[in-house]
Structures are given as structure tokens and as C-alpha cells.
Design an enzyme around this catalytic site. Structure first.
Site, short mmCIF file in Angstrom:
data_model
loop_
_atom_site.label_atom_id
_atom_site.label_comp_id
_atom_site.label_asym_id
_atom_site.label_seq_id
_atom_site.Cartn_x
_atom_site.Cartn_y
_atom_site.Cartn_z
N CYS A 78 -2.75 6.77 -3.30
CA CYS A 78 -3.25 5.64 -2.17
C CYS A 78 -4.39 6.46 -2.32
CB CYS A 78 -2.19 5.85 -0.63
SG CYS A 78 -2.83 4.96 0.69
N CYS A 212 -6.91 -1.62 0.01
CA CYS A 212 -6.23 -0.74 -0.40
C CYS A 212 -7.02 -0.17 -1.51
CB CYS A 212 -5.39 -1.91 -1.69
SG CYS A 212 -5.02 -0.89 -2.62
#
Length: 272
Positions: A78, A212
Site C-alpha cells: 500500500c 490509492c
């Protein structure tokens, strides 16, 4: 017996995380159900994911990031979470301004550039396909790239006209990406000659998120590979923040720069 667990709530460009120091767990582990409950936005703290900042496992690393999606499943990477991890570790004295940290994908580098501004390296991108024929798509061209986790990139005329709730699951579960599935990103043309607007449907969250980091990086790789723009690439997230991705097509290298902000601290009751 229930006990109190300290946490920080942080976000990277609106992509929000519950941050927990491994030392505060006291050797206990959080199971999938507990993580999902903590990330629930109605009955828990609420977040796109949960991150444990733990002891390193690699020689030369200062700390380790263990990342879980909001469904409680551990994920490989991530980007926005990595920046928050570096920011928290530095604030807690676990790493210097320029650090090395362990992840599921291996050791990465982080750099604190200023208050709430962090840059991290990402795993070398792989599996780049610039023109996918994916059945059932209303758009003529799709690309895909793995920037630590898999992503589909769709170029559209206007990201405001995209319905992620409708088309996100179509690509996310498409047979071309079975069995693990993929994340989905839509990128529009630059309207200011600088940056590109971006929207993302995240696997594991199963919904659109405000940002993201690995998705922005996948978009940057595709735009550079198609010669739409050149590195570094500026992306405008759904939450209104800016992410900057440096792409090296020769080495598959990636660096992601953007905000890492602490929203608040608190304590939550958990079993164990």
C-alpha cells in the site's frame, strides 16, 4: 478480557488507516475479524486499512510495515500506507528521516521531506500490458500493471462520468485476473497541463477510495509507457490531494511522494 489498545488515525491523500505500534500489541495478534471490525465505519474506528508498525526482519531495516485491507485480509503493498508508516515511525523515533523498512514485498526506502510530506520507493513494477482486450468493457482500451499489487488502468474522457460501483467489480473479478482479482483505476486527460485526475476502486475495500498510492503509480507507469506524459507524473486524487510518481522505465523503478497526515490518536477496546 477486553483491554485498551492505543492507535493513531492517519491518512495519505484521504486514503485512511488505523496505525498501531507493534509494541502496543504486547505480543498479541489481531485476527481478521477484529481488523475488519476496527475498520468498519459504522461500528468501529473506520478506515480503508490497518497497519502495524513492527520490528524489522531484514538486516539494515529500521522497522516493518504489516498492512491489512479493511476486510481484514493482509495485502502485499500500500503506497499511501507506506508513507504513513514512515511518518509515524519517524515521529516515534523508530527510524531516521531517510530509512529502510520491511514490507510483504521486501525492503523499501522512505524519506521524510517535511511536515506531513513523505516519499517512498515502491517495488519495481512488473507485468505491464498496455492494451488489454477485456470483454464487457465500455471503454476501448485498458492496461494493467503490478506496482506491488495488481492494477487495471482505464483511460477515459471524463472521470466524473465513471461509475466505480458499477464497473469496479466488473474488472476487479474479471477472469483475466483470476483468482486474486485486481484493483481498478480510471484516469482522465490533464485539464491544466500539469496533472491527471484519478479515481480508484480498491480490492479488499471493495469500494472507491479517496486515493490509492499503488494505483497512482500504475497509472503513471501506463501514461509514461504510452508516451502520454513523462516522469515525474502528477496525479489528482478523488480526495483533492496531489500525488507525484517518479517512473524509471529502464529499471522499472518507482518513487511515490505525497502527504502523510495524523488525524487523531485514541484508544479502542479489543479482546485479549
Amino acid at each position: 478480557m477486553p483491554r485498551s489498545l492505543p492507535f493513531r488515525k492517519m491518512h495519505g491523500a484521504g486514503n485512511d488507516f488505523i496505525m498501531i505500534l507493534g509494541q502496543d500489541l504486547g505480543g498479541a495478534a489481531l485476527d481478521r475479524e477484529t481488523i475488519a471490525a476496527l475498520c468498519d465505519r459504522r461500528t468501529g474506528i473506520g478506515a480503508d486499512g490497518l497497519i502495524i508498525v513492527a520490528e524489522p526482519v531484514s538486516e539494515g531495516a529500521h522497522f516493518r510495515m504489516i498492512y491489512f485491507n479493511s476486510d481484514g485480509g493482509e495485502a502485499e503493498m500500500c503506497g499511501n500506507g507506506a508513507r504513513c508508516t514512515v511518518a509515524l515511525a519517524h515521529a516515534e523515533g523508530l527510524g531516521p528521516e531517510e530509512c529502510v523498512f520491511d514490507t510483504f514485498e521486501g525492503p523499501l526506502q522512505g524519506r521524510v521531506l517535511g511536515p506531513e510530506l513523505v516519499e517512498v520507493s515502491l517495488p519495481p513494477f512488473r507485468d505491464l500490458v498496455t492494451d488489454h482486450a477485456l470483454g464487457g468493457s465500455p471503454w476501448p482500451r485498458q492496461a494493467s500493471c503490478n506496482t506491488g499489487v495488481p492494477h487495471v488502468v482505464v483511460q477515459v474522457d471524463d472521470v466524473e462520468q465513471v461509475d466505480p460501483a458499477k464497473f469496479g467489480p466488473h474488472f476487479r473479478y474479471h477472469e483475466a485476473f483470476a483468482p486474486a482479482g485486481t484493483n481498478v483505476n480510471w484516469v482522465g486527460p490533464s485539464t491544466d497541463g500539469v496533472g491527471f485526475p484519478l479515481r480508484t476502486y480498491e480490492r479488499g475495500v471493495e469500494a472507491e477510495t479517496l486515493a490509492c498510492g499503488t494505483g497512482a503509480s500504475a497509472v503513471a507507469v501506463v501514461l509514461c509507457a504510452l508516451e502520454v506524459t513523462s516522469s515525474p507524473v502528477t496525479l489528482y486524487t478523488r480526495g483533492g490531494d496531489t500525488l507525484t510518481v517518479t517512473v524509471d522505465l529502464a529499471t522499472n523503478g518507482l518513487r511515490l511522494r505525497g502527504p502523510a497526515v495524523t488525524s487523531f490518536r485514541g484508544e479502542v477496546m479489543i479482546d485479549g
